[in-house]
Design an enzyme around this catalytic site. Structure first.
Site, PDB file in Angstrom:
ATOM      1  N   PRO A 133      32.274  11.190 112.559  1.00 58.75           N
ATOM      2  CA  PRO A 133      31.308  11.658 111.555  1.00 58.75           C
ATOM      3  C   PRO A 133      31.745  12.963 110.886  1.00 58.75           C
ATOM      4  O   PRO A 133      31.540  13.154 109.688  1.00 58.75           O
ATOM      5  CB  PRO A 133      30.029  11.857 112.371  1.00 58.75           C
ATOM      6  CG  PRO A 133      30.152  10.897 113.508  1.00 58.75           C
ATOM      7  CD  PRO A 133      31.615  10.833 113.826  1.00 58.75           C
ATOM      8  N   ALA A 135      35.000  14.225 111.130  1.00 62.56           N
ATOM      9  CA  ALA A 135      36.454  14.301 111.007  1.00 62.56           C
ATOM     10  C   ALA A 135      36.987  13.051 110.310  1.00 62.56           C
ATOM     11  O   ALA A 135      37.176  12.017 110.923  1.00 62.56           O
ATOM     12  CB  ALA A 135      37.090  14.455 112.392  1.00 62.56           C
ATOM     13  N   GLY A 136      37.129  13.153 108.989  1.00 65.12           N
ATOM     14  CA  GLY A 136      37.702  12.054 108.204  1.00 65.12           C
ATOM     15  C   GLY A 136      39.104  12.457 107.811  1.00 65.12           C
ATOM     16  O   GLY A 136      40.046  12.349 108.593  1.00 65.12           O
ATOM     17  N   THR A 163      36.410  -0.508 111.374  1.00 68.17           N
ATOM     18  CA  THR A 163      36.447  -1.947 111.114  1.00 68.17           C
ATOM     19  C   THR A 163      36.481  -2.713 112.438  1.00 68.17           C
ATOM     20  O   THR A 163      37.261  -2.357 113.324  1.00 68.17           O
ATOM     21  CB  THR A 163      37.691  -2.297 110.267  1.00 68.17           C
ATOM     22  OG1 THR A 163      37.619  -1.588 109.049  1.00 68.17           O
ATOM     23  CG2 THR A 163      37.769  -3.801 109.975  1.00 68.17           C
ATOM     24  N   GLU A 242      49.652   0.830 108.338  1.00 72.88           N
ATOM     25  CA  GLU A 242      48.495   0.352 107.567  1.00 72.88           C
ATOM     26  C   GLU A 242      48.756   0.470 106.064  1.00 72.88           C
ATOM     27  O   GLU A 242      48.424  -0.420 105.293  1.00 72.88           O
ATOM     28  CB  GLU A 242      47.230   1.132 107.959  1.00 72.88           C
ATOM     29  CG  GLU A 242      45.972   0.560 107.306  1.00 72.88           C
ATOM     30  CD  GLU A 242      44.690   1.264 107.706  1.00 72.88           C
ATOM     31  OE1 GLU A 242      44.771   2.331 108.358  1.00 72.88           O
ATOM     32  OE2 GLU A 242      43.611   0.759 107.364  1.00 72.88           O
ATOM     33  N   ARG A 268      36.110 -19.804  77.527  1.00 78.34           N
ATOM     34  CA  ARG A 268      34.990 -19.186  76.808  1.00 78.34           C
ATOM     35  C   ARG A 268      35.285 -19.122  75.305  1.00 78.34           C
ATOM     36  O   ARG A 268      36.274 -18.523  74.889  1.00 78.34           O
ATOM     37  CB  ARG A 268      34.779 -17.773  77.358  1.00 78.34           C
ATOM     38  CG  ARG A 268      33.816 -16.927  76.585  1.00 78.34           C
ATOM     39  CD  ARG A 268      32.397 -17.359  76.837  1.00 78.34           C
ATOM     40  NE  ARG A 268      31.461 -16.385  76.287  1.00 78.34           N
ATOM     41  CZ  ARG A 268      30.157 -16.607  76.201  1.00 78.34           C
ATOM     42  NH1 ARG A 268      29.651 -17.752  76.612  1.00 78.34           N
ATOM     43  NH2 ARG A 268      29.357 -15.690  75.711  1.00 78.34           N
ATOM     44  N   GLN A 279      43.365 -10.412  70.725  1.00 87.01           N
ATOM     45  CA  GLN A 279      44.269  -9.442  71.355  1.00 87.01           C
ATOM     46  C   GLN A 279      43.536  -8.498  72.299  1.00 87.01           C
ATOM     47  O   GLN A 279      44.073  -8.110  73.336  1.00 87.01           O
ATOM     48  CB  GLN A 279      44.982  -8.632  70.287  1.00 87.01           C
ATOM     49  CG  GLN A 279      46.433  -9.014  70.189  1.00 87.01           C
ATOM     50  CD  GLN A 279      47.189  -8.176  69.195  1.00 87.01           C
ATOM     51  OE1 GLN A 279      46.703  -7.164  68.685  1.00 87.01           O
ATOM     52  NE2 GLN A 279      48.406  -8.596  68.913  1.00 87.01           N
ATOM     53  N   GLN A 336      35.186  -7.210  82.907  1.00 87.70           N
ATOM     54  CA  GLN A 336      35.031  -6.911  81.480  1.00 87.70           C
ATOM     55  C   GLN A 336      35.399  -8.134  80.629  1.00 87.70           C
ATOM     56  O   GLN A 336      34.698  -8.478  79.683  1.00 87.70           O
ATOM     57  CB  GLN A 336      35.914  -5.709  81.105  1.00 87.70           C
ATOM     58  CG  GLN A 336      35.611  -5.098  79.751  1.00 87.70           C
ATOM     59  CD  GLN A 336      34.211  -4.478  79.703  1.00 87.70           C
ATOM     60  OE1 GLN A 336      33.604  -4.200  80.733  1.00 87.70           O
ATOM     61  NE2 GLN A 336      33.709  -4.282  78.502  1.00 87.70           N
ATOM     62  N   ALA A 363      42.384   4.282 105.375  1.00 89.48           N
ATOM     63  CA  ALA A 363      43.812   4.542 105.616  1.00 89.48           C
ATOM     64  C   ALA A 363      44.276   5.820 104.919  1.00 89.48           C
ATOM     65  O   ALA A 363      45.437   5.965 104.552  1.00 89.48           O
ATOM     66  CB  ALA A 363      44.671   3.358 105.188  1.00 89.48           C
TER      67      ALA A 363
END
Lengths: 399, 262
Positions: A133, A135-136, A163, A242, A268, A279, A336, A363
């Protein structure tokens, strides 16, 4: 020696991975994302039936398997998996590329036999706990502690954003003690070890993420992983791995985004013609492809450097940084192109954007990757910018 | 028990097929080629027979170099070795000519069982296995959904209209495999690497003992005159700016009078 010519085996491997995904993952993707179906039985099937890990019976087999895994094939297979469901690739990666890898890298023979074999068979689920919590990015600030006792260690503390934590059987965690930072292998069922329910999160919803709670856990001596005090150096090695496997995850997302958006743009019709004839739309698609091709180039270079035993830490950082940002942007561009349709959950493209975003954070956040590159420039008198001239790997083969 | 599988490579089920400019074939570039799905059941069954009672498995294919990849896939799944029938003279073979080529291999290999797919998913002829049985003078069981080998005989469940038929045949025999017979395995990565070292023997006209006039375009009794694409679907009709009840009336009228479906 240097050849990227695709072999028949690589072609077949990609095809098999595709086939597995089309049959076993894609039809269940929604149910897996909603948590109606569990991810690990599917991962197990993949490991046994596509990766053929059932044939690995001993530590010798394991070593042979690790040595024999060829970079391009491995990545072709992962790209297909990620294309089908990035969360699947993430959970499988946490079990194999983080948890197993850390035990393979510094673990004893007994540890490899006891923990890595069931992990590669998919019998057990692995997770790898570094973040806390408080220490990232500042990982040295970790508060988890270990204390030596006559017959082992006592662990206390908490890990978060891990994970597979809610479903894991085997945990590799890091804690601080007298000799510095050290790594330990924990098993579900140890008194004092608990995990949170899965967190609700933005993306990668088929992959459970959670916290690990350690309350006075008595860890036997033989569960110390690697050398006492070497924990952070070892963790750095796992992080480099990783970052080396992240590009395939991101390439899968980009390929899927490109395919979905291109297909849509051809179907479409607006102003009397398919929108791909405009374009403005072509440029959006071309930008995705440009990023995808650049990502492939980085991946291939990483592969060649890994096989040559060159130091990949800088390129792995750059590749993880570039491909994760490129994947998020590509997924947004695909939305988009597809307009309102792309924004709808049903089209499955907005999920790619939510999934991709994770890897700009996990990571080591993008800013950390920039710092790694920036510091290198700052600290060296003259920097060799060409990766092919980088020195040997810091993690030369284990004796 | 020696099991031989006759396999055909076909375009992928999802490939969009375009007819070549000369109308005599399809555009083969940019198509993904796969092992015909029914042949996968045959490959899987052969492997299972070997796993149960030892022996040998062989896959045989007629075709250009392109087919080797599908043969390699069969080897990666677990087939022991392959025989690739390849010769410029084989080009243009019809089902009978193809069966003659396959039979020449089978006579040399002498298997106990020959497994084929129920039909290839490209031309849907389902002829080669029947010709093959005829040439060899062996029994043939078509569309097998369950197979049990008992000594020198085989008991097969066949899919028929509304149910199944159970038949027994002596060996050697030719059988064609249907959906439901088994669940074909994936070729695993170690399997793929092992397949690299497995033998694929080439089998040319000289080995078949056949004359040039027996095979290829020269030997084909059925000549393909041309291919036609499916006709374009006529555009749909849209009814708007009228009351719903009137629209329904219009649609029903057209369904009855024009489409003649109600």
């Amino acid at each position: 020696m240097f050849s990227l010519k695709i072999t028949e085996e690589q072609r077949i491997a990609r095809e098999m991975s595709r086939k597995f995904c089309a049959k076993e993952i894609t039809p269940k993707a929604d149910a897996l994302e909603k948590g109606e179906e569990k991810i690990f039985p599917v991962i197990r099937k993949f490991l046994l039936e596509v990766q053929g890990t059932g044939l690995i019976e001993t530590v010798e087999d394991l070593e042979e398997w690790v040595q024999g895994r060829e970079f391009i094939t491995r990545n072709l297979v992962s790209i297909e998996v990620s294309k089908a469901l990035p969360g699947f690739a993430l959970s499988m990666g946490a079990s194999l590329e983080l948890c197993s890898f850390s035990i393979l890298a510094t673990g004893s023979r007994e540890q490899q036999e006891k923990y890595v074999l069931p992990l590669v068979h998919g019998e057990k689920v692995g997770c790898w706990g570094l973040t806390e919590p408080e220490a990232g990015s500042d990982i040295r600030a970790m508060k988890s502690t270990y204390k030596k006792t006559p017959d082992g260690y006592i662990l206390n503390g908490q890990k978060t954003f891990i994970t597979n934590a809610p479903i894991a059987d085997i945990f590799v965690v890091y804690a601080q003690g007298e000799k510095g930072y050290s790594a330990f292998i924990l098993e579900r069922g140890m008194t004092g070890l608990d995990t949170s329910p899965p967190f609700e999160k933005m993306g990668m919803q088929s992959s459970p993420t959670g916290a690990i709670y350690m309350d006075q856990i008595k860890v036997p001596k033989e569960n110390l992983l690697g050398q006492e005090g070497q924990g952070l150096f070892d963790a750095f090695r796992v992080l480099t791995n990783e970052r080396t496997v992240t590009p395939s995850l991101m390439i899968g997302i980009m390929e899927r985004a490109l395919q979905e958006a291109t297909k849509y743009a051809k179907e479409r019709v607006q102003f009397g013609k398919p929108i791909i004839r405009f374009q403005a739309v072509q440029f959006l698609l071309a930008r995705i492809w440009e990023k995808l091709l650049a990502s492939y180039s980085m991946l291939f270079t990483l592969g060649q450097m890994t096989e040559l035993g060159l130091d990949t830490t800088l390129l792995a950082s750059a590749a993880k940084l570039f491909t994760s940002e490129a994947a998020t942007q590509s997924a947004l561009d695909a939305i988009q192109v597809m307009g309102g349709h792309g924004y709808m959950r049903e089209a499955g493209v907005e999920r790619l954007a939510r999934d991709a975003k994770l890897m700009e954070i996990g990571a080591g956040a993008s800013q950390i990757q920039l710092m790694i590159l920036g510091r290198k420039l700052l600290e060296s008198d003259s920097v060799e910018p060409n990766p092919l001239f980088f020195g040997p790997s810091l993690f030369a083969k284990k004796e | 028990m020696k099991v031989l599988v006759c396999m055909k490579q076909t375009p992928d089920t999802e490939a969009s097929i375009k007819i070549a400019a000369d109308g005599k074939g399809i555009e083969e570039q940019n198509i993904k080629w796969i092992m015909s799905p029914y042949d996968e059941y045959a490959v899987e069954e052969a492997i299972r027979i070997k796993e149960k009672q030892t022996g040998e498995t062989v896959v045989v294919t007629v075709g250009t170099d392109r087919v080797v990849e599908s043969m390699r896939t069969a080897l990666a799944m677990g087939i022991d070795r392959g025989v690739h029938c390849v010769d410029p003279a084989f080009l243009g073979s019809d089902a009978l000519a193809t069966a003659k080529i396959l039979a020449s291999v089978i006579k040399t290999e002498n298997p106990d069982v020959v497994l084929c797919g129920r039909q290839a998913i490209d031309l849907d002829q389902a002829q080669a296995p029947a010709y093959l049985a005829e040439i060899l003078g062996w029994p043939q069981v078509y569309s097998v959904a369950k197979l049990e080998l008992k000594g020198n005989a085989a008991v097969c469940n066949r899919r028929i209209e509304g149910g199944e038929e159970i038949v027994e045949t002596s060996l050697p025999c030719v059988m064609t495999c249907d959906k439901g017979l088994n669940e074909p395995r994936y070729a695993s990565l170690p399997g793929i690497m092992k397949a690299k070292k497995k033998e694929i023997k080439k089998w040319a006209l000289a080995q078949t003992g056949l004359a040039e006039t027996d095979v290829g375009t020269a030997g084909a009794k059925v000549k393909t005159l041309g291919y036609l694409p499916l006709p374009d679907r006529p555009p749909g009709k849209v009814f708007k700016e009228m009351e719903t009840a009137d629209m329904v009336k219009q649609v029903v009228k057209l369904l009855r009078e024009e489409a003649k479906v109600i």
